[in-house]
Design a protein around this motif. Sequence first.
Motif, PDB file in Angstrom:
ATOM      1  N   UNK A  55      11.378 -14.831 -16.521  1.00  0.00           N
ATOM      2  CA  UNK A  55      10.628 -13.783 -17.573  1.00  0.00           C
ATOM      3  C   UNK A  55       9.357 -13.044 -16.942  1.00  0.00           C
ATOM      4  N   UNK A  56       9.005 -12.071 -17.291  1.00  0.00           N
ATOM      5  CA  UNK A  56       7.783 -11.486 -16.793  1.00  0.00           C
ATOM      6  C   UNK A  56       6.671 -11.397 -18.089  1.00  0.00           C
ATOM      7  N   UNK A  57       5.445 -12.059 -17.488  1.00  0.00           N
ATOM      8  CA  UNK A  57       4.264 -12.068 -18.175  1.00  0.00           C
ATOM      9  C   UNK A  57       3.294 -10.751 -17.801  1.00  0.00           C
ATOM     10  N   UNK A  58       2.622 -10.100 -18.913  1.00  0.00           N
ATOM     11  CA  UNK A  58       1.920  -8.932 -18.365  1.00  0.00           C
ATOM     12  C   UNK A  58       0.523  -9.217 -18.420  1.00  0.00           C
ATOM     13  N   UNK A  59      -0.162  -9.263 -17.459  1.00  0.00           N
ATOM     14  CA  UNK A  59      -1.592  -9.774 -17.370  1.00  0.00           C
ATOM     15  C   UNK A  59      -2.484  -8.391 -17.053  1.00  0.00           C
ATOM     16  N   UNK A  60      -3.707  -8.601 -17.477  1.00  0.00           N
ATOM     17  CA  UNK A  60      -4.531  -7.387 -17.287  1.00  0.00           C
ATOM     18  C   UNK A  60      -5.714  -7.856 -16.375  1.00  0.00           C
ATOM     19  N   UNK A  61      -6.047  -6.922 -15.418  1.00  0.00           N
ATOM     20  CA  UNK A  61      -7.022  -7.285 -14.544  1.00  0.00           C
ATOM     21  C   UNK A  61      -8.087  -6.038 -14.298  1.00  0.00           C
ATOM     22  N   UNK A  62      -9.363  -6.333 -14.041  1.00  0.00           N
ATOM     23  CA  UNK A  62     -10.116  -5.549 -13.716  1.00  0.00           C
ATOM     24  C   UNK A  62     -11.224  -5.464 -12.504  1.00  0.00           C
ATOM     25  N   UNK A  63     -11.593  -4.492 -11.936  1.00  0.00           N
ATOM     26  CA  UNK A  63     -12.629  -4.291 -11.007  1.00  0.00           C
ATOM     27  C   UNK A  63     -13.831  -3.627 -11.385  1.00  0.00           C
ATOM     28  N   UNK A  64     -14.728  -3.910 -11.622  1.00  0.00           N
ATOM     29  CA  UNK A  64     -15.939  -3.106 -12.059  1.00  0.00           C
ATOM     30  C   UNK A  64     -16.910  -2.926 -10.960  1.00  0.00           C
ATOM     31  N   UNK A  65     -17.492  -1.628 -10.673  1.00  0.00           N
ATOM     32  CA  UNK A  65     -18.549  -1.456  -9.526  1.00  0.00           C
ATOM     33  C   UNK A  65     -19.816  -1.060 -10.380  1.00  0.00           C
ATOM     34  N   UNK A  74     -20.383  -5.825  -3.798  1.00  0.00           N
ATOM     35  CA  UNK A  74     -20.134  -7.330  -3.664  1.00  0.00           C
ATOM     36  C   UNK A  74     -20.107  -7.891  -4.830  1.00  0.00           C
ATOM     37  N   UNK A  75     -19.022  -8.882  -5.070  1.00  0.00           N
ATOM     38  CA  UNK A  75     -18.980  -9.610  -6.326  1.00  0.00           C
ATOM     39  C   UNK A  75     -17.669 -10.143  -6.362  1.00  0.00           C
ATOM     40  N   UNK A  76     -17.698 -11.276  -7.253  1.00  0.00           N
ATOM     41  CA  UNK A  76     -16.565 -12.291  -7.277  1.00  0.00           C
ATOM     42  C   UNK A  76     -15.445 -11.913  -8.032  1.00  0.00           C
ATOM     43  N   UNK A  77     -14.300 -12.603  -8.049  1.00  0.00           N
ATOM     44  CA  UNK A  77     -13.345 -12.453  -8.810  1.00  0.00           C
ATOM     45  C   UNK A  77     -13.035 -13.595  -9.565  1.00  0.00           C
ATOM     46  N   UNK A  78     -12.933 -13.690 -11.210  1.00  0.00           N
ATOM     47  CA  UNK A  78     -12.842 -14.804 -11.666  1.00  0.00           C
ATOM     48  C   UNK A  78     -11.443 -14.672 -12.437  1.00  0.00           C
ATOM     49  N   UNK A  79     -10.613 -15.843 -12.675  1.00  0.00           N
ATOM     50  CA  UNK A  79      -9.416 -15.895 -13.312  1.00  0.00           C
ATOM     51  C   UNK A  79      -9.649 -16.647 -14.589  1.00  0.00           C
ATOM     52  N   UNK A  80      -9.775 -16.017 -15.803  1.00  0.00           N
ATOM     53  CA  UNK A  80     -10.320 -16.927 -17.033  1.00  0.00           C
ATOM     54  C   UNK A  80      -9.690 -16.009 -18.263  1.00  0.00           C
ATOM     55  N   UNK A  81      -9.191 -16.767 -19.293  1.00  0.00           N
ATOM     56  CA  UNK A  81      -8.885 -15.969 -20.481  1.00  0.00           C
ATOM     57  C   UNK A  81      -9.682 -14.970 -20.832  1.00  0.00           C
ATOM     58  N   UNK A  82     -11.225 -15.440 -20.795  1.00  0.00           N
ATOM     59  CA  UNK A  82     -11.945 -14.557 -21.494  1.00  0.00           C
ATOM     60  C   UNK A  82     -12.868 -13.636 -20.588  1.00  0.00           C
ATOM     61  N   UNK A 106     -26.432  -4.376  -0.202  1.00  0.00           N
ATOM     62  CA  UNK A 106     -25.122  -4.391  -1.070  1.00  0.00           C
ATOM     63  C   UNK A 106     -25.498  -3.951  -2.405  1.00  0.00           C
ATOM     64  N   UNK A 107     -24.258  -3.319  -3.091  1.00  0.00           N
ATOM     65  CA  UNK A 107     -24.573  -3.038  -4.519  1.00  0.00           C
ATOM     66  C   UNK A 107     -23.763  -4.107  -5.351  1.00  0.00           C
ATOM     67  N   UNK A 108     -23.633  -4.029  -6.554  1.00  0.00           N
ATOM     68  CA  UNK A 108     -23.037  -5.013  -7.404  1.00  0.00           C
ATOM     69  C   UNK A 108     -21.538  -4.739  -8.005  1.00  0.00           C
ATOM     70  N   UNK A 109     -20.736  -6.097  -8.021  1.00  0.00           N
ATOM     71  CA  UNK A 109     -19.603  -5.533  -8.493  1.00  0.00           C
ATOM     72  C   UNK A 109     -18.919  -6.723  -9.198  1.00  0.00           C
ATOM     73  N   UNK A 110     -17.765  -6.790  -9.847  1.00  0.00           N
ATOM     74  CA  UNK A 110     -17.095  -8.114 -10.421  1.00  0.00           C
ATOM     75  C   UNK A 110     -15.610  -8.009 -10.740  1.00  0.00           C
ATOM     76  N   UNK A 111     -14.869  -8.608 -10.714  1.00  0.00           N
ATOM     77  CA  UNK A 111     -13.431  -8.552 -11.057  1.00  0.00           C
ATOM     78  C   UNK A 111     -13.046  -9.803 -11.836  1.00  0.00           C
ATOM     79  N   UNK A 112     -12.181  -9.522 -12.568  1.00  0.00           N
ATOM     80  CA  UNK A 112     -11.535 -10.699 -13.337  1.00  0.00           C
ATOM     81  C   UNK A 112      -9.994 -10.238 -13.674  1.00  0.00           C
ATOM     82  N   UNK A 113      -9.333 -11.342 -13.943  1.00  0.00           N
ATOM     83  CA  UNK A 113      -7.918 -11.276 -14.580  1.00  0.00           C
ATOM     84  C   UNK A 113      -7.995 -11.957 -15.850  1.00  0.00           C
ATOM     85  N   UNK A 114      -7.489 -11.577 -16.842  1.00  0.00           N
ATOM     86  CA  UNK A 114      -7.399 -12.346 -18.220  1.00  0.00           C
ATOM     87  C   UNK A 114      -6.250 -13.353 -17.886  1.00  0.00           C
ATOM     88  N   UNK A 115      -6.428 -14.662 -17.713  1.00  0.00           N
ATOM     89  CA  UNK A 115      -5.429 -15.551 -17.340  1.00  0.00           C
ATOM     90  C   UNK A 115      -6.049 -17.041 -17.207  1.00  0.00           C
TER      91      UNK A 115
END
Length: 418
Positions: A55-65, A74-82, A106-115
């Motif tokens: 099956x396929x699960x559709x997830x949503x991810x972001x990168x914000x600069x 520069x900034x981390x990537x988190x995997x978290x439902x919230x 560096x400037x600031x960034x962050x990324x995340x996948x809601x999972x």
Amino acid sequence: MLDEVAGHHDPFAEVNETVSRACEIVGLPDDVRQIFCSTYREISVQIPLRRGDGSITVLRGYRVQHNGARGPYKGGIRYHPEASISEVRAMASLMTWKCAIVNLPYGGAKGGVMVDPKTLNESELEQLTRRFTLAISYVLGVNRDIPAPDVNTNAQIMAWIMDAYGSRYGHQPGIVTGKPVELGGSLGREAATGRGVVNVVAEAAHDLGIKLEGARVAIQGFGNVGYNAARLIRELGCNVVGISDASGGVLNPKGLDIDSLQAWTAEHGGVAGFTGGETGTNADLLACDCDILIPAALSNAITEENVGDVKARMVVEAANHPLSSEADDALVDMGVTVVPDILANAGGVTVSYLEWVQNIQQYRWTEDHVNRELASVMKRAWGEVYAYSQDHKLPLRDAAMCLSVARVARAAKLRGYI
Ligand code: NAD
């Protein structure tokens, strides 16, 4: 602060409150404040993930600069439902100020996948990482945006990011930091955040006249940051009198044996039940008799509900945002020194920067060299924030934020975009 429409907590609005206050103190015009209270670029991507059962699960991810005036994002990537967009924006903004306060280019960034990564097996986690990396690769680059680990992501995930990026653009180890040492990660990166916390404690105690020999330290959290802080703070002559984690707490006014506690935790999955101290709760830990309290676990660990119990003279924010705004104000009123997160836990991004520098030079430094560089960055940053707070009669958090916004504004002005 409450989001009145949705009726829930809005992390970006909370960060912007502090940023706005700093802009006002520094005397920056409102249009500049508006730039700092919004983000430069946000990419939101769909990640279709083929599961083991077909099956396929559709997830949503972001990168914000957030802001790139001082250098690549520069900034981390988190995997978290919230890992919501507001959370990711808030963290991206904090990275801008954190990098500025320790003077990294560096400037600031962050990324995340809601999972929830616990719902994925290893091969699904790898597939997710590779797809997410390629989906956001257009805004990444060694001189554009360099991700790193964050909540629920680790060195292995950074290795997959490097490999996925390299498969499209050619091998570039400096595209991501927090990699395994075998693939160009830096010696000293693992312990860097905890070590940086201890570097700051040493400097702060010196300037504030707190005697470290025999000083009693309590630490909430015994993961990467809490464990390394506990292990290294003993080198300053301090006594770790309490530690808690998700399983509960242990207290010993004579001092806990950190090596035995670490061995116990590895075997039992948490500090609870450790026989080298009295059993307690997280609330007992936060309220225990100590000179220095280091929250190194969760955000909002100390709120208006429990702030009155704090007995420490100094609270060092090793976790991100461990105090609610109300608790922060209350501690300042109680005469407690609060060392803010953007300064106290900047050791991690500092050694990420040192990793990037080594990757670009294609040369590896010794662990001692890395640790010395880290200590000198933390010492200088503490000195600048403390001097600013003294000169302007401001709490350390406002002083750190004022210095940061002034530095970013200066860079933006020199570039000619404000
Ligand atoms: P980790 O996952 O290794 O450890 C987290 C610890 O918190 C664990 O001991 C866990 O048991 C404990 N914990 C969880 N829930 C708890 C609860 N309800 N009460 C008490 N303890 C609880 O995480 P980490 O890497 O050590 O990060 C800790 C904090 O530091 C986070 O806020 C993180 O964002 C921040 N931080 C980490 C780094 C880094 O380089 N690791 C850098 C900057 C900031």
